[in-house]
Design an enzyme around this catalytic site. Structure first.
Site, short mmCIF file in Angstrom:
data_model
loop_
_atom_site.label_atom_id
_atom_site.label_comp_id
_atom_site.label_asym_id
_atom_site.label_seq_id
_atom_site.Cartn_x
_atom_site.Cartn_y
_atom_site.Cartn_z
N ASP A 252 24.17 80.66 61.72
CA ASP A 252 24.09 82.09 61.44
C ASP A 252 25.26 82.87 62.04
O ASP A 252 25.54 82.79 63.23
CB ASP A 252 22.78 82.62 62.02
CG ASP A 252 22.39 83.98 61.48
OD1 ASP A 252 23.26 84.86 61.42
OD2 ASP A 252 21.22 84.16 61.13
N SER B 201 24.33 86.72 57.57
CA SER B 201 22.94 86.27 57.52
C SER B 201 22.25 86.80 56.26
O SER B 201 22.74 86.57 55.16
CB SER B 201 22.22 86.68 58.80
OG SER B 201 21.01 85.97 58.94
#
Length: 756
Positions: free
Chosen positions: A229, A85
């Site tokens: 993500d 991320s």
């Protein structure tokens, strides 16, 4: 060992000289072996391979920058980086060659409001798009007579363009082990829930996939996998970094702890909590395997606390300094490492070819026309960003990504476009002004009605005055585009007697109440001139009807004629906003020739009207802008049709024909067949989306003013206004108090919503 002892015994019995010589050899051998072992051990301690693991955490990932600063201060060289991320974004930049201070500068300069909202600059919209995108408060998908839910996910093109420019030095690297620092990141296959290791391919695409926070950004497709993500499955890729060859792991953990019930009050926090349910449990074991674990105290920050970036960076520094003594054990003066600043490669790109998959609804010419460059062009990264923004602004593509492939000493641009499956939209708007009064706008827009690249739009305006606006437009890129437009405008208002044209028997009457109706149909073509100006022309049919209940003739009719004309125009618009611009230039010039008429008044003779307008907006100081404008117009030939005079007064309405705003005078209350006007406006944003402004305008307006030097004399008409404006979802809400030294009274005007 026993054989070695026997060997010594045999040597001893060979005599003194032989014994002494053998003893010397033995000692030399043992000493050299011990020295070599100690040296190897010393080298091992001196230079272990160090891996850095950066977890995800949204804005809290800014703490990674603070940690990197301290690592550099300690003289530690990072040999491998793994991130998830936000950790993948910062880690990817560090792996591509940037040092910590450079990354700090990058993030301080980034506008995260624009990044999250995937800001598309107004300059990226074509003239047709600018007009239509500044009318509607709500846009809803519409299919099979059913209204859908608007897509709230961002394609992340702002971020994609930014990262593409930043990683230009390594744009051709396809194996992340060959980056200046070997790198990997983690994505999550949204269809299977499996972890996907990203260590090859397009670096920007990999970082984007790893950071595609669910519900905020659209998933990213890589090698057939739809990725979001990586924090969903692996927010701390420690084992993956060890597998690269790391001897020692430095880990930075910026993920949230589990929140209590009282803190789970919005969708973002709930989504983060769901993600953390598994990752926090996994983190317990991963923390034990981390040689130097760094946990910044960022409990007071959220995943979208981008406005507090500097505070978060300091928290990262504090956490790293708390383990500084441990960090210093990894280096000494003999291997102290200072990471140099990355010297960015030129931002010039030589595009050899542009490759796209075949599209169903859009031609290659359309795509290249939007990009505004062709194969063989030399552009900058800003030019590439502008072209991608132009494509994104059309809303015709649900996914846009690109990659620069080496082609000799040039680049090929490989575009991946996925067409938006939604082709029909229902749009809504609200408006009120003093001329048209209250109105509700209903719009139906459909793409690919008859041809590729086309769009059909119908506005129905309900309220005090029914109106409509129909548009059909086919855009052909660098080739000629064409369209058709039909609109109806009508209102009832006290207006200047010049609009009546026949009330000459009572010169003391300045205003007359009229019912005004205008139906205009246009067929036109247009093209982009020198990639900046819109140039076009066409034919027009207009039906104009004006009547007044104050007249004594049988049907109260002043005018009821058809007009046929040809027109041409040249326009330029670089204003960053339509209603409250902070910079830019607007230019427009029009020429219209009326060739024939049904001539209700029996006075028609062919004539032409020319007009031009220029305005420039510049920042005055922080949150304050100044706008200068000037425009002029005149007729050529006969002045037999006063209904097309330049008619001034009022503010906030949709301008048609030759109607124009003028502070200090009531709606459409002064007129002439020629004019010159100047205006100035100073706007100050007192706080976000709230504006106060002061304005002034000056004009010479009358009949044939350019036939003498009257137009350069002191202004015949002047007006001033002070106002307040609020930006809202339905458009600006404005109130202005206006007055003129020539008038005995002032005027208060209200305008609500986008103008239509």
């Amino acid at each position: 060992m026993r054989s070695f002892q026997l060997y010594i015994s045999k040597i001893w019995f060979k005599g003194a000289s032989s014994c002494a010589f053998s003893f010397v050899l033995l000692m030399t051998f043992l000493f050299s072996q011990e020295s070599f072992s100690q040296e190897a051990k010393k080298d091992s301690v001196k230079r272990p391979k160090i891996g850095l693991v950066l977890s995800g955490g949204g804005a809290k990932g800014f703490a990674h920058i603070g940690v990197l600063k301290v690592l550099e201060e300690a003289g530690i060289k990072i040999d491998y980086i793994g991130g998830t991320s936000m950790g993948s974004v910062i880690g990817g930049l560090y792996a591509s060659g940037y040092n910590a201070s450079q990354i700090d500068s990058i993030f301080k300069k980034t506008n995260f409001d624009e990044l999250i909202n995937d800001y598309i600059p107004r300059s990226s919209k074509n003239f047709y798009g600018k007009k239509n995108d500044e009318l509607y408060a709500v846009v809803l998908p519409f299919s099979n007579f059913r209204i859908g839910i608007p897509e709230a996910l961002s394609k992340g093109m702002y971020n994609y363009n930014l990262l593409s420019s930043l990683t230009r030095n390594v744009r051709h690297v396809r194996d992340f082990n060959k980056l200046p620092t070997p790198f990997l990141c983690i994505g999550t296959n949204i269809e299977t829930g499996e972890e996907v290791l990203l260590n090859k391919g397009n670096l920007v695409q990999a970082m984007m996939a790893s950071a595609a926070f669910p519900s905020l950004f659209t998933p990213v497709e890589i090698d057939g996998n739809l990725l979001v993500d990586g924090g969903v499955v692996n927010n701390y890729p420690i084992q993956e970094v060890r597998n690269l060859g790391a001897d020692i792991i430095i880990g930075v953990d910026v993920q949230d702890d589990l929140l209590k019930r009282k803190n789970l009050k919005n969708a973002t926090r709930i989504l983060v909590q769901i993600t953390n349910l598994q990752s926090i449990e996994k983190m317990k074991n991963k923390r034990k395997d981390t040689d130097i674990y760094i946990k910044p105290d960022i409990r007071d920050f959220g995943v979208i606390s981008f406005d507090r970036g500097e505070e978060i960076i300091r928290k990262g520094e504090e956490a790293a300094f708390a383990v500084y003594e441990k960090l210093k054990t990894l280096t000494d003066e003999s291997n102290f490492y200072k990471k140099p600043k990355l010297k960015l490669a030129s931002d010039t790109l030589h595009i050899q070819d542009i490759n796209t998959d075949k599209l169903e609804n859009y031609t290659k010419e359309y795509i290249r026309g939007k990009l505004r460059f062709k194969p063989g062009s030399t552009i900058t990264y800003d030019g590439l960003k502008a072209g991608i923004n132009n494509l994104n602004a059309t809303q015709n593509f649900s996914t846009i990504s690109y990659c620069l492939q080496p082609d000799g000493d040039k680049d090929d641009l490989d575009l991946v476009l996925r067409e938006n499956p939604t082709q029909t939209y229902l749009k809504l708007g609200l408006h009120y002004d003093g001329l048209y009064k209250s109105a509700v706008l209903l719009n139906l827009t459909h793409k690919k009605t008859f041809l590729k690249n086309d769009v059909t739009s119908l506005d129905i305006i309900l309220g005090d005055n029914f109106r409509y606006d129909f548009n059909y437009y086919v855009e052909n890129g660098f080739n000629i585009s064409f369209g058709f437009r039909s609109r109806l405008n009508q209102f009832n208002r006290n207006v200047t007697t010049s609009l009546s044209g026949v009330l000459k028997e009572n010169p003391n009457v300045n205003l007359i109440n009229v019912d005004f109706m205008d139906i205009t149909n246009q067929a036109y073509f247009q093209t982009i001139f020198v990639q900046k100006f819109l140039m076009g022309g066409g034919l027009e049919y207009k039906y104009l009807k004006i009547s007044s209940p104050t007249l004594t003739n049988e049907d109260n009719t002043i005018e009821k004629s058809n007009y046929f004309s040809a027109f041409a125009y040249l326009k330029y618009d670089s204003l960053d906003e339509k209603y409250y611009p902070s910079s830019g230039l607007y230019f427009s010039t029009d020429l219209q020739t009326y060739m024939a008429s049904s001539d209700y008044t029996n006075q028609f003779k062919p004539f032409s009207i020319a007009k031009a307008e220029v305005s420039i907006v510049r920042p005055l100081f922080k949150k304050a802008t100044i706008k200068f404008g000037t425009d002029a117009g005149f007729n050529i030939g006969s002045d037999s049709v006063p209904f097309f005079d330049f008619i001034f007064g009022g503010y906030g309405y949709n301008k048609i024909n030759n109607f124009n705003y003028f502070y200090g005078y009531d709606f459409l209350s002064i007129a002439g067949n020629s004019y010159i006007k100047a205006d100035i406006n100073i706007d100050y944003e007192i706080f976000k989306k709230n504006h106060i402004n002061v304005s002034a305008n000056f004009a010479n307006l009358g009949d044939d003013i350019f036939s003498s030097v009257d137009w350069v004399s002191m202004p015949k008409y002047t007006g001033y206004a002070v106002g307040y404006g609020l930006e809202t979802i339905i458009g600006p809400i404005e109130v202005k108090q206006s007055w003129s030294p020539e008038m005995s009274k002032s005027f208060t005007w209200f305008s609500i919503g986008f103008q239509f």
